[in-house]
Design a protein around this motif. Structure first.
Motif, PDB file in Angstrom:
ATOM      1  N   VAL A 184       1.019  -1.068   0.208  1.00 28.23           N
ATOM      2  CA  VAL A 184       0.101   0.219   0.041  1.00 28.23           C
ATOM      3  C   VAL A 184       0.842   1.333  -0.171  1.00 28.23           C
ATOM      4  O   VAL A 184       1.874   1.285   0.653  1.00 28.23           O
ATOM      5  CB  VAL A 184      -1.183   0.004   1.252  1.00 28.23           C
ATOM      6  CG1 VAL A 184      -1.740   1.424   1.238  1.00 28.23           C
ATOM      7  CG2 VAL A 184      -1.882  -1.174   1.116  1.00 28.23           C
ATOM      8  N   SER A 185       0.500   2.093  -0.981  1.00 30.70           N
ATOM      9  CA  SER A 185       1.548   3.280  -0.931  1.00 30.70           C
ATOM     10  C   SER A 185       0.442   4.594  -0.566  1.00 30.70           C
ATOM     11  O   SER A 185      -0.529   4.891  -1.151  1.00 30.70           O
ATOM     12  CB  SER A 185       2.229   3.379  -2.075  1.00 30.70           C
ATOM     13  OG  SER A 185       1.227   4.062  -3.188  1.00 30.70           O
ATOM     14  N   GLN A 194      -1.609  10.900   9.001  1.00 30.88           N
ATOM     15  CA  GLN A 194      -1.001   9.575   9.927  1.00 30.88           C
ATOM     16  C   GLN A 194      -1.415   8.393   9.529  1.00 30.88           C
ATOM     17  O   GLN A 194      -2.611   8.082   8.974  1.00 30.88           O
ATOM     18  CB  GLN A 194      -1.427   9.931  11.549  1.00 30.88           C
ATOM     19  CG  GLN A 194      -1.156   8.751  12.458  1.00 30.88           C
ATOM     20  CD  GLN A 194      -1.539   8.931  13.645  1.00 30.88           C
ATOM     21  OE1 GLN A 194      -1.163   9.686  14.715  1.00 30.88           O
ATOM     22  NE2 GLN A 194      -2.527   8.376  14.015  1.00 30.88           N
ATOM     23  N   VAL A 195      -0.238   7.537   9.044  1.00 31.14           N
ATOM     24  CA  VAL A 195      -0.660   6.381   8.507  1.00 31.14           C
ATOM     25  C   VAL A 195      -0.196   5.157   9.724  1.00 31.14           C
ATOM     26  O   VAL A 195       0.934   5.385  10.411  1.00 31.14           O
ATOM     27  CB  VAL A 195       0.425   6.172   7.254  1.00 31.14           C
ATOM     28  CG1 VAL A 195       0.245   4.877   6.836  1.00 31.14           C
ATOM     29  CG2 VAL A 195       0.036   7.098   6.148  1.00 31.14           C
ATOM     30  N   VAL A 211       4.764   6.824   1.836  1.00 24.70           N
ATOM     31  CA  VAL A 211       5.203   5.706   2.489  1.00 24.70           C
ATOM     32  C   VAL A 211       4.956   4.428   1.803  1.00 24.70           C
ATOM     33  O   VAL A 211       3.511   4.607   1.118  1.00 24.70           O
ATOM     34  CB  VAL A 211       4.614   5.596   4.024  1.00 24.70           C
ATOM     35  CG1 VAL A 211       5.387   6.507   4.862  1.00 24.70           C
ATOM     36  CG2 VAL A 211       3.221   5.785   4.112  1.00 24.70           C
ATOM     37  N   VAL A 212       5.432   3.561   1.604  1.00 26.30           N
ATOM     38  CA  VAL A 212       5.120   2.221   0.910  1.00 26.30           C
ATOM     39  C   VAL A 212       5.187   1.213   1.840  1.00 26.30           C
ATOM     40  O   VAL A 212       6.286   0.935   2.647  1.00 26.30           O
ATOM     41  CB  VAL A 212       6.118   1.904   0.083  1.00 26.30           C
ATOM     42  CG1 VAL A 212       5.540   0.619  -0.964  1.00 26.30           C
ATOM     43  CG2 VAL A 212       5.813   3.163  -1.232  1.00 26.30           C
ATOM     44  N   TYR A 213       3.968   0.455   2.208  1.00 25.02           N
ATOM     45  CA  TYR A 213       3.901  -0.510   3.314  1.00 25.02           C
ATOM     46  C   TYR A 213       3.783  -1.861   2.618  1.00 25.02           C
ATOM     47  O   TYR A 213       3.093  -2.226   1.945  1.00 25.02           O
ATOM     48  CB  TYR A 213       2.832  -0.342   4.197  1.00 25.02           C
ATOM     49  CG  TYR A 213       2.587  -1.263   5.235  1.00 25.02           C
ATOM     50  CD1 TYR A 213       3.398  -1.480   6.269  1.00 25.02           C
ATOM     51  CD2 TYR A 213       1.430  -2.166   5.140  1.00 25.02           C
ATOM     52  CE1 TYR A 213       3.239  -2.444   7.336  1.00 25.02           C
ATOM     53  CE2 TYR A 213       1.133  -3.169   6.088  1.00 25.02           C
ATOM     54  CZ  TYR A 213       2.025  -3.199   6.996  1.00 25.02           C
ATOM     55  OH  TYR A 213       1.903  -4.302   7.963  1.00 25.02           O
ATOM     56  N   ASN A 214       4.677  -2.679   2.827  1.00 27.70           N
ATOM     57  CA  ASN A 214       4.801  -4.081   2.444  1.00 27.70           C
ATOM     58  C   ASN A 214       3.844  -4.817   3.631  1.00 27.70           C
ATOM     59  O   ASN A 214       4.184  -5.066   4.600  1.00 27.70           O
ATOM     60  CB  ASN A 214       6.171  -4.851   2.443  1.00 27.70           C
ATOM     61  CG  ASN A 214       6.118  -6.057   1.600  1.00 27.70           C
ATOM     62  OD1 ASN A 214       5.339  -6.875   2.333  1.00 27.70           O
ATOM     63  ND2 ASN A 214       6.943  -6.362   0.776  1.00 27.70           N
ATOM     64  N   GLN A 215       2.907  -5.453   3.095  1.00 24.05           N
ATOM     65  CA  GLN A 215       1.711  -6.315   3.912  1.00 24.05           C
ATOM     66  C   GLN A 215       2.401  -7.610   4.331  1.00 24.05           C
ATOM     67  O   GLN A 215       1.537  -8.039   5.361  1.00 24.05           O
ATOM     68  CB  GLN A 215       0.448  -6.136   3.399  1.00 24.05           C
ATOM     69  CG  GLN A 215       0.095  -4.911   3.148  1.00 24.05           C
ATOM     70  CD  GLN A 215      -1.618  -4.836   2.842  1.00 24.05           C
ATOM     71  OE1 GLN A 215      -2.440  -4.455   3.766  1.00 24.05           O
ATOM     72  NE2 GLN A 215      -1.930  -4.996   1.498  1.00 24.05           N
ATOM     73  N   ASN A 219       7.188  -4.163   6.649  1.00 23.78           N
ATOM     74  CA  ASN A 219       8.105  -3.128   6.286  1.00 23.78           C
ATOM     75  C   ASN A 219       7.472  -2.174   5.753  1.00 23.78           C
ATOM     76  O   ASN A 219       6.784  -1.953   4.824  1.00 23.78           O
ATOM     77  CB  ASN A 219       9.180  -3.964   5.113  1.00 23.78           C
ATOM     78  CG  ASN A 219      10.392  -2.682   5.223  1.00 23.78           C
ATOM     79  OD1 ASN A 219      11.076  -2.409   5.960  1.00 23.78           O
ATOM     80  ND2 ASN A 219      10.465  -2.221   3.912  1.00 23.78           N
ATOM     81  N   ILE A 220       8.011  -0.952   6.222  1.00 18.95           N
ATOM     82  CA  ILE A 220       7.521   0.596   5.718  1.00 18.95           C
ATOM     83  C   ILE A 220       8.668   1.387   5.321  1.00 18.95           C
ATOM     84  O   ILE A 220       9.478   1.459   6.098  1.00 18.95           O
ATOM     85  CB  ILE A 220       6.620   1.078   6.813  1.00 18.95           C
ATOM     86  CG1 ILE A 220       5.930   2.511   6.204  1.00 18.95           C
ATOM     87  CG2 ILE A 220       7.308   1.601   7.957  1.00 18.95           C
ATOM     88  CD1 ILE A 220       4.770   2.750   7.305  1.00 18.95           C
ATOM     89  N   GLN A 221       8.475   1.926   4.131  1.00 22.58           N
ATOM     90  CA  GLN A 221       9.707   2.660   3.722  1.00 22.58           C
ATOM     91  C   GLN A 221       9.005   4.208   3.143  1.00 22.58           C
ATOM     92  O   GLN A 221       7.943   4.216   2.663  1.00 22.58           O
ATOM     93  CB  GLN A 221      10.393   2.157   2.473  1.00 22.58           C
ATOM     94  CG  GLN A 221      11.243   2.951   1.757  1.00 22.58           C
ATOM     95  CD  GLN A 221      11.978   2.333   0.383  1.00 22.58           C
ATOM     96  OE1 GLN A 221      11.293   1.558  -0.085  1.00 22.58           O
ATOM     97  NE2 GLN A 221      12.827   2.666  -0.306  1.00 22.58           N
TER      98      GLN A 221
END
Length: 316
Positions: A184-185, A194-195, A211-215, A219-221
Motif C-alpha cells: 500500500v502506498s 497519519q499512517v 510511505v510504501v508498506y509491505n503487507q 516493512n514500511i519505507q
C-alpha cells in the motif's frame, strides 16, 4: 491555504474584483508554493498594473481566435489548483449511512465523486470505495487507487482503510494506491496525515512525502515524491487537442454522470484544445469552458444545457 479560499481568490483575481489584501494573499501563496524568492520584486502598484495588463492581453487574445484554445485558461487553472464523475453505481444500505461505488476496470475515464461531506474523490478504473459517516468519524475502505481532496471537519476525522493500513486526516489532498495484496502506498499532496500499519506503528506524512508498506513483511519505507508524477493518472483523460465540443461533451457525460445537450447544435463542431489537472469538479470545468468558448451553461438535475454561438468570429 484552504482549497475553497484559494479557488475564490483565483476567481476574484480573474474577474478583477479582488481587493488589494486578497491579491497579496494570492501572491503570497504563489511565492510560498514555488518555494523560491521573487527574483523581480514589484511594488503593490506595479503588481496591480501588471495584472490589469495581463487581463486585457488575454481577453484580446481570446476574442481574436476563430478556433479558441483552452490550453491557456485550463493550464492556468491546473497550475493554481493542483474530474471525473462517470457512471457511479452508488448503493445505499438500510441504515442510509453507507455509500458504495464500484468502478469497472474496463472504464475509459477516471471518475469524480462528491462525497456527502463535500470531499472529492477521483477513482482509477478498477477501483472501489465504501464510505461511511457517523457522528464522530468519516470512514472509507478503498480497493485500487484514488486521489482524495478531503473537506476539513476537525470534529470528524477522515479515516481511509487500505488492506492492513489506515490513514487518518483532518483536511488534505493525497493519493493512495493498493493494486495488490503486497503493498500500500500513501502519498501526501497537501496537508498532513497519519499512517498506521498492522503493528500499530504510526508514521506522520507532510506534503511531498510517501510511505510504501509491505503487507507481508510489515516493512514500511518513507520517500520524497514529486506530486505531479504521482497523480499524473488523474489527468490522463483530460487533455485534448482540437477535439470537437460534441465529442468532449460525450466524455464529460461519462465522467460526471450527466447528460450534456446543445441548445445550438452547431456548437458541437467547435474544436477545443485544453489541459486540466483531472481533479476539477464539473462546475470548475464548465466555468473554464464557458470563459474560453464564450458560452453559457445551466444545470437542471443531471442535465446540462450549453448555449452560445458556434465559434468566435475572426477579428482582424
Amino acid at each position: 491555504m484552504d482549497r475553497n479560499r484559494l479557488d475564490l481568490l483565483i476567481q476574484k483575481y480573474i474577474d478583477r474584483t479582488a481587493t488589494p489584501a486578497e491579491e497579496e494573499a494570492l501572491n503570497s501563496w504563489y511565492r510560498d508554493f514555488s518555494g523560491e524568492a521573487d527574483p523581480f520584486p514589484m511594488t503593490d502598484a506595479q503588481e496591480a498594473a501588471a495584472g490589469q495588463d495581463m487581463h486585457v492581453y488575454l481577453t484580446a487574445r481570446i476574442q481574436r481566435k476563430k478556433r479558441p484554445s483552452l490550453a491557456l485558461f485550463a493550464s492556468l487553472a491546473a497550475a493554481c489548483l493542483l474530474g471525473t464523475f462517470l457512471y457511479i453505481n452508488w448503493s445505499k444500505k438500510p441504515e442510509n449511512t453507507n455509500l458504495v461505488a464500484n468502478i469497472p476496470a474496463a472504464a475509459s475515464e477516471n471518475r469524480f465523486i462528491y462525497l456527502p461531506d463535500s470531499s472529492k474523490v477521483v477513482l482509477h478504473p478498477g477501483s472501489k470505495i465504501d464510505y461511511q459517516q457517523n457522528g464522530s468519524n468519516r470512514v472509507v475502505t478503498l480497493e485500487g487507487e484514488a486521489y482524495f481532496d478531503i473537506a476539513s471537519h476537525p470534529a470528524q476525522p477522515f479515516i481511509i482503510h487500505t488492506g492492513r493500513v489506515s490513514t487518518t486526516v483532518l483536511g488534505t489532498s493525497l493519493n493512495i494506491k493498493t493494486w495488490s495484496t503486497d503493498s500500500v502506498s500513501v502519498s501526501v499532496i497537501s496537508g498532513k496525515v497519519q499512517v498506521t500499519d498492522a503493528r500499530q506503528q504510526k508514521t506522520i506524512l507532510t506534503p511531498n512525502q510517501q510511505v510504501v508498506y509491505n503487507q507481508h513483511t510489515n516493512n514500511i519505507q518513507q520517500v520524497k515524491i514529486i506530486p505531479a508524477s504521482v497523480i499524473a493518472w488523474a489527468k490522463s483523460d483530460m487533455q485534448f487537442q482540437d477535439m470537437p465540443y460534441g465529442q468532449l461533451a460525450e466524455r464529460l457525460d461519462r465522467r460526471y454522470d450527466v447528460n450534456i445537450v446543445f441548445k445550438n447544435p452547431a456548437l458541437q463542431h467547435c474544436p477545443i484544445t485544453g489541459r486540466f489537472s483531472g481533479t476539477e469538479s464539473l462546475n470548475e470545468v464548465l466555468d473554464i469552458l464557458s470563459q474560453t468558448m464564450g458560452t453559457t451553461y445551466t444545470i437542471n438535475g443531471r442535465t446540462v444545457e450549453l448555449d452560445g454561438t458556434a465559434c468566435f468570429n475572426q477579428i482582424n
